[in-house]
Design an enzyme around this catalytic site. Structure first.
Site, mmCIF file in Angstrom:
data_model
loop_
_atom_site.group_PDB
_atom_site.id
_atom_site.type_symbol
_atom_site.label_atom_id
_atom_site.label_comp_id
_atom_site.label_asym_id
_atom_site.label_seq_id
_atom_site.Cartn_x
_atom_site.Cartn_y
_atom_site.Cartn_z
ATOM 1 C CB SER A 142 -0.937 0.007 1.207
ATOM 2 O OG SER A 142 -1.860 -1.048 1.128
ATOM 3 C CG HIS A 144 -1.999 3.796 3.742
ATOM 4 N ND1 HIS A 144 -3.292 3.599 4.178
ATOM 5 C CD2 HIS A 144 -1.543 2.561 3.376
ATOM 6 C CE1 HIS A 144 -3.605 2.320 4.074
ATOM 7 N NE2 HIS A 144 -2.557 1.681 3.594
#
Length: 347
Positions: free
Chosen positions: A193, A245
């Site tokens: 991610s 993230h």
């Protein structure tokens, strides 16, 4: 990309066989037309075949299969529990109470390269900062990440090629791992991610730095901002490593200014003009001044940020003490869940 204009914006040379080129509009800009030098370059760029993203997707799937083979749930499961899909044999999954993402155990992920801060800093296993990017916590985890990679990555690779997008993917993944290692010191982190958020960040900065080649840029910019905001908001839920993230997004956003800069609207190199054609080039300079300013400032911020993160990680800086509120960036406690001692999960 910028919209094409109709034939009223085209001016033809008086000499037979000369290339069509655009006439300036009322605002002094050269419109983009199918026969213009700008369009000629763009059509050339579109011929890039995206092979890297499919290879990365296949590699992630293969790694996940290997991880499940090594996990071998039937041989390591507690007798009081049952593996999920036991008919898969050693490829069956851990009980959902242990791994709700339908995947291997945290012990297997740690053994095969999951990110754990103390192993990086005290055992000299810095390679985990990159190996964790290729591991996933479960079927749901890898499915979501690979669909996102295909959706975002293919378009970027078509426009900018495998080298730049591959570099962007890896450096963003490293940036996500660094921030995760600094703040989530007691958890095992895995997942791509951070690299994917890097692609999102780069898509955003690409619009900003190549502002002159877009016509409906505000709409594209707003769409990307909403997409990023929604995904970062989902990272506030438990079991999600939002630090990866954020680190990946910031890395990718800055890298976009460095790696994805395109020539300004209307520019074309002399060597790209077909032989036998003489045209007046609409723009003489390849890039605008603000593009160079963004490139240099972003490169300096990247070097400074990564250097500072590595120094902080290997000197044992407690990032949570330096920033007492930063833990809320990864998980916000509510009446439905708490954020203390959450089982390690994917990013």
């Amino acid at each position: 990309m910028a919209d094409r204009y109709d034939d009223s914006d085209i001016e033809r040379s008086s000499r037979k066989g000369d290339l069509l080129y655009p006439r300036k509009n009322a605002k002094g800009f050269y419109p983009l037309v199918s026969s213009s030098p700008v369009q000629f370059r763009e059509e050339k760029e579109r011929r890039i075949f995206p092979w890297l993203v499919p290879v990365v997707v296949v590699a992630n799937i293969v790694v996940f299969i290997v991880v499940m083979y090594e996990n071998n749930c039937p041989d390591h499961i507690n007798p009081q529990h049952r593996c999920v899909l036991r008919w898969l044999g050693r490829f069956s999954f851990q009980p959902l109470s242990e791994n709700p993402l339908v995947g291997p155990s945290s012990a297997t992920l740690q053994r095969l390269g999951g990110l754990e801060t103390y192993l990086v800093t005290t055992r000299g296993q810095g390679w985990r900062l990159m190996s964790c990017v290729w591991l996933h916590a479960g079927v749901i985890h890898i499915l979501v990440n690979m669909l996102a990679l295909i959706f975002i990555g293919l378009q970027l690779e078509r426009e900018f090629g495998a080298f730049r997008i591959g570099l962007l993917y890896l450096i963003s993944g490293l940036g996500g791992s660094l921030l995760s290692a600094l703040f989530l010191t007691n958890e095992i982190a895995v997942g791509a991610s951070g690299a994917l958020f890097g692609l999102l960040g780069a898509s955003l900065s690409e619009i900003l730095t190549n502002w002159t080649i877009y016509k409906r840029k505000c709409g594209a910019l707003c769409t990307l901002i909403i997409l990023v905001a929604v995904n970062l908001a989902l990272g506030l839920l438990p079991h999600v490593d939002n630090f990866a993230h954020i680190g990946g997004f910031l890395s990718g956003f800055l890298l976009g200014f460095v790696l994805l800069m395109k020539p300004q609207y209307g520019w074309m190199s002399r060597k790209e003009i077909p032989l036998g054609n003489e045209i007046e080039l609409p723009v003489k300079h390849r890039h605008k001044t603000y593009q160079y300013v963004l490139l240099v400032s972003s490169a300096l911020l990247l070097v400074g940020g990564f250097t500072g993160a590595f120094v902080a990680l290997y000197t044992g800086v407690d990032a949570n003490k330096k920033c007492s509120w930063c833990h809320y960036l990864s998980c916000v406690p509510t009446a439905a869940w708490h954020c203390d001692n959450i089982p390690s999960g994917g990013n």
